[in-house]
Design a protein around this motif. Structure first.
Motif, PDB file in Angstrom:
ATOM      1  N   LEU A 193     -36.980 -18.477  27.604  1.00 43.07           N
ATOM      2  CA  LEU A 193     -37.094 -17.928  26.250  1.00 43.07           C
ATOM      3  C   LEU A 193     -36.829 -16.427  26.225  1.00 43.07           C
ATOM      4  O   LEU A 193     -36.160 -15.920  25.310  1.00 43.07           O
ATOM      5  CB  LEU A 193     -38.484 -18.233  25.683  1.00 43.07           C
ATOM      6  N   LEU A 194     -37.341 -15.713  27.202  1.00 41.69           N
ATOM      7  CA  LEU A 194     -37.109 -14.273  27.253  1.00 41.69           C
ATOM      8  C   LEU A 194     -35.625 -13.961  27.425  1.00 41.69           C
ATOM      9  O   LEU A 194     -35.099 -13.008  26.825  1.00 41.69           O
ATOM     10  CB  LEU A 194     -37.917 -13.646  28.385  1.00 41.69           C
ATOM     11  N   GLY A 195     -34.942 -14.760  28.235  1.00 39.05           N
ATOM     12  CA  GLY A 195     -33.507 -14.560  28.408  1.00 39.05           C
ATOM     13  C   GLY A 195     -32.737 -14.797  27.115  1.00 39.05           C
ATOM     14  O   GLY A 195     -31.827 -14.029  26.768  1.00 39.05           O
ATOM     15  N   LEU A 196     -33.109 -15.844  26.378  1.00 37.35           N
ATOM     16  CA  LEU A 196     -32.444 -16.126  25.100  1.00 37.35           C
ATOM     17  C   LEU A 196     -32.717 -15.026  24.083  1.00 37.35           C
ATOM     18  O   LEU A 196     -31.809 -14.592  23.357  1.00 37.35           O
ATOM     19  CB  LEU A 196     -32.928 -17.473  24.557  1.00 37.35           C
ATOM     20  N   LEU A 197     -33.957 -14.556  24.030  1.00 37.06           N
ATOM     21  CA  LEU A 197     -34.291 -13.481  23.100  1.00 37.06           C
ATOM     22  C   LEU A 197     -33.493 -12.219  23.419  1.00 37.06           C
ATOM     23  O   LEU A 197     -32.962 -11.556  22.514  1.00 37.06           O
ATOM     24  CB  LEU A 197     -35.789 -13.189  23.146  1.00 37.06           C
ATOM     25  N   ALA A 198     -33.409 -11.883  24.696  1.00 34.07           N
ATOM     26  CA  ALA A 198     -32.644 -10.699  25.085  1.00 34.07           C
ATOM     27  C   ALA A 198     -31.177 -10.836  24.679  1.00 34.07           C
ATOM     28  O   ALA A 198     -30.550  -9.864  24.238  1.00 34.07           O
ATOM     29  CB  ALA A 198     -32.762 -10.474  26.590  1.00 34.07           C
ATOM     30  N   TRP A 199     -30.646 -12.048  24.794  1.00 32.64           N
ATOM     31  CA  TRP A 199     -29.250 -12.282  24.432  1.00 32.64           C
ATOM     32  C   TRP A 199     -29.038 -12.097  22.927  1.00 32.64           C
ATOM     33  O   TRP A 199     -28.090 -11.430  22.494  1.00 32.64           O
ATOM     34  CB  TRP A 199     -28.844 -13.691  24.851  1.00 32.64           C
ATOM     35  N   PHE A 200     -29.929 -12.684  22.120  1.00 33.47           N
ATOM     36  CA  PHE A 200     -29.729 -12.659  20.677  1.00 33.47           C
ATOM     37  C   PHE A 200     -30.172 -11.353  20.028  1.00 33.47           C
ATOM     38  O   PHE A 200     -29.839 -11.096  18.864  1.00 33.47           O
ATOM     39  CB  PHE A 200     -30.437 -13.843  20.024  1.00 33.47           C
ATOM     40  N   ILE A 201     -30.910 -10.538  20.730  1.00 31.51           N
ATOM     41  CA  ILE A 201     -31.277  -9.228  20.179  1.00 31.51           C
ATOM     42  C   ILE A 201     -30.061  -8.298  20.150  1.00 31.51           C
ATOM     43  O   ILE A 201     -30.013  -7.356  19.362  1.00 31.51           O
ATOM     44  CB  ILE A 201     -32.443  -8.619  20.989  1.00 31.51           C
ATOM     45  N   GLU A 202     -29.069  -8.599  20.968  1.00 34.73           N
ATOM     46  CA  GLU A 202     -27.844  -7.796  20.949  1.00 34.73           C
ATOM     47  C   GLU A 202     -27.214  -7.828  19.554  1.00 34.73           C
ATOM     48  O   GLU A 202     -27.276  -8.850  18.869  1.00 34.73           O
ATOM     49  CB  GLU A 202     -26.845  -8.327  21.975  1.00 34.73           C
ATOM     50  N   PRO A 203     -26.607  -6.729  19.111  1.00 32.33           N
ATOM     51  CA  PRO A 203     -26.023  -6.674  17.763  1.00 32.33           C
ATOM     52  C   PRO A 203     -24.956  -7.744  17.552  1.00 32.33           C
ATOM     53  O   PRO A 203     -24.209  -8.083  18.463  1.00 32.33           O
ATOM     54  CB  PRO A 203     -25.409  -5.271  17.686  1.00 32.33           C
ATOM     55  N   TYR A 204     -24.909  -8.243  16.321  1.00 32.15           N
ATOM     56  CA  TYR A 204     -23.932  -9.274  15.962  1.00 32.15           C
ATOM     57  C   TYR A 204     -22.841  -8.654  15.084  1.00 32.15           C
ATOM     58  O   TYR A 204     -23.095  -7.780  14.276  1.00 32.15           O
ATOM     59  CB  TYR A 204     -24.611 -10.414  15.197  1.00 32.15           C
ATOM     60  N   GLY A 205     -21.643  -9.166  15.227  1.00 33.84           N
ATOM     61  CA  GLY A 205     -20.555  -8.736  14.355  1.00 33.84           C
ATOM     62  C   GLY A 205     -19.630  -7.734  15.022  1.00 33.84           C
ATOM     63  O   GLY A 205     -19.924  -7.177  16.086  1.00 33.84           O
ATOM     64  N   LYS A 206     -18.521  -7.491  14.370  1.00 36.05           N
ATOM     65  CA  LYS A 206     -17.501  -6.597  14.921  1.00 36.05           C
ATOM     66  C   LYS A 206     -17.941  -5.147  14.774  1.00 36.05           C
ATOM     67  O   LYS A 206     -18.581  -4.772  13.800  1.00 36.05           O
ATOM     68  CB  LYS A 206     -16.174  -6.822  14.201  1.00 36.05           C
ATOM     69  N   ASN A 207     -17.567  -4.337  15.744  1.00 32.06           N
ATOM     70  CA  ASN A 207     -17.914  -2.915  15.679  1.00 32.06           C
ATOM     71  C   ASN A 207     -16.698  -2.008  15.869  1.00 32.06           C
ATOM     72  O   ASN A 207     -16.832  -0.827  16.166  1.00 32.06           O
ATOM     73  CB  ASN A 207     -18.984  -2.573  16.712  1.00 32.06           C
ATOM     74  N   THR A 208     -15.514  -2.573  15.689  1.00 31.29           N
ATOM     75  CA  THR A 208     -14.311  -1.751  15.775  1.00 31.29           C
ATOM     76  C   THR A 208     -14.164  -0.926  14.498  1.00 31.29           C
ATOM     77  O   THR A 208     -14.503  -1.379  13.409  1.00 31.29           O
ATOM     78  CB  THR A 208     -13.069  -2.631  15.959  1.00 31.29           C
ATOM     79  N   GLN A 209     -13.659   0.290  14.658  1.00 33.01           N
ATOM     80  CA  GLN A 209     -13.478   1.175  13.521  1.00 33.01           C
ATOM     81  C   GLN A 209     -12.018   1.596  13.426  1.00 33.01           C
ATOM     82  O   GLN A 209     -11.349   1.775  14.445  1.00 33.01           O
ATOM     83  CB  GLN A 209     -14.374   2.413  13.648  1.00 33.01           C
TER      84      GLN A 209
END
Length: 322
Positions: A78-94
């Motif tokens: 569970l801790l591994g999954l939480l760490a994975w999904f806490i990462e920002p979602y979506g594109k960050n190119t500018q």
């Protein structure tokens, strides 16, 4: 003398409590893995997904104290999954094309108009070019017109009492556009920003209250349809989405190609609600979403008195093609 043997029964309370914590977190994480929001209370828990680290860590401690090794493995997963999904979602190119215009955008939920005075003070201090105001009922709208009408002569509104009223204020000329249908007002407009048409849309879907999750999901779906229909034109979609990046219905909006300005500016997990416990504890449910034509350099969450939301001020730049 032989050492006393620990009785298995002494370990059961810790095991049962750890199991209960793990089951709750597992249900929420299962929905996150399946890319769905589920039913009450899952959407409510998803809003605070990073904070599920606390019960998971508590369950790990209980498992270790109880020497319950399957529980230790469960918690690590569970801790591994939480760490994975806490990462920002979506594109960050500018974009890096030629600069066409730079502007400041402010969005604020004034909670039934109670924070109108605080918002006026903030607008006068920060001087944004565009202001998206949610829960601006009749007296709020009248006060904004009276005090800010000179600096913001252009506006688009959906009048309403309580939480239903919403207003877009602009320094730039506005042309009315179709609102997105919803229980609360979501006005739209096209701004002429230094010779460039920019589609503006205020967001304020219903919150995922028990018994109203379907309405919340449907209204976020309407915002997703709006975003998908914009094509390649410059677009700013801003407001109180009552959803975070951990909600599947909100990620569907990002999947249309819009970028979250807070993510672009490095503030992707800064809480905006509830204001009373932010920034220590909360969820980011107030957003400014941008089409790929825009870059974002800063994003600041501002504390306003008499509202349960923090305002969001972003500095963005409209770029042209190469």
């Amino acid at each position: 003398m032989s050492s006393p043997v620990e009785r298995p029964g002494r370990r059961k309370p810790g095991m049962w409590l750890a199991s209960a914590l793990f089951i709750v977190v597992s249900v929420v994480m299962g929905c996150r893995l399946a890319d769905v929001d589920g039913i009450t209370p899952v959407p409510q828990f998803l809003a605070f997904l990073p904070w599920l680290l606390a019960p998971t860590a508590a369950g790990l401690a209980l498992s270790l104290l109880s020497r319950w090794w399957p529980g230790v493995v469960w918690s690590v997963v569970l801790l591994g999954l939480l760490a994975w999904f806490i990462e920002p979602y979506g594109k960050n190119t500018q974009p890096d094309g030629p600069v066409l215009a730079s502007l400041r955008v402010l969005t604020s939920n004034v909670e039934f108009g109670q924070a109108t005075g605080a918002l006026i003070d903030t607008v006068r201090r920060e001087r944004p070019d565009l202001v998206f105001v949610q829960e601006c009922e009749y007296t709020c709208e009248a006060e904004l017109r009276r005090t800010l009408g000179g600096d913001y002569p252009h506006r688009q509104t959906v009048p309403g009492g309580g939480s239903a009223g919403s207003v877009i204020l602009s320094r730039f000329p506005l042309t009315a556009a179709d609102p997105v249908p919803g229980t609360m007002g979501m006005p739209g407009a096209v701004a002429e920003v230094r010779g460039h048409a920019v589609r503006l849309q205020l967001a304020h879907p219903m919150p995922p209250l028990p018994g109203q999750v379907d309405v919340w999901r449907r209204e976020l779906g309407a915002l997703r349809d709006f975003a998908a229909a914009q094509g390649s034109g410059p677009t700013v979609l801003a407001g109180d989405f009552n959803a975070s990046q951990d909600h599947a219905a909100f990620r569907r909006i990002l999947d249309t190609g819009l970028r979250d300005a807070a993510r672009l500016a490095g503030a992707d997990r800064a809480p905006s609600w509830p204001a009373r416990t932010s920034p220590t504890l909360g969820a980011q449910i107030d957003h400014v979403l941008l089409s790929p034509d825009f870059s974002a350099s800063t994003a600041r969450f501002l504390d306003l008195a008499d509202t349960d939301h923090r305002a969001l001020l972003v500095e963005i730049t409209l770029h042209g093609g190469e």
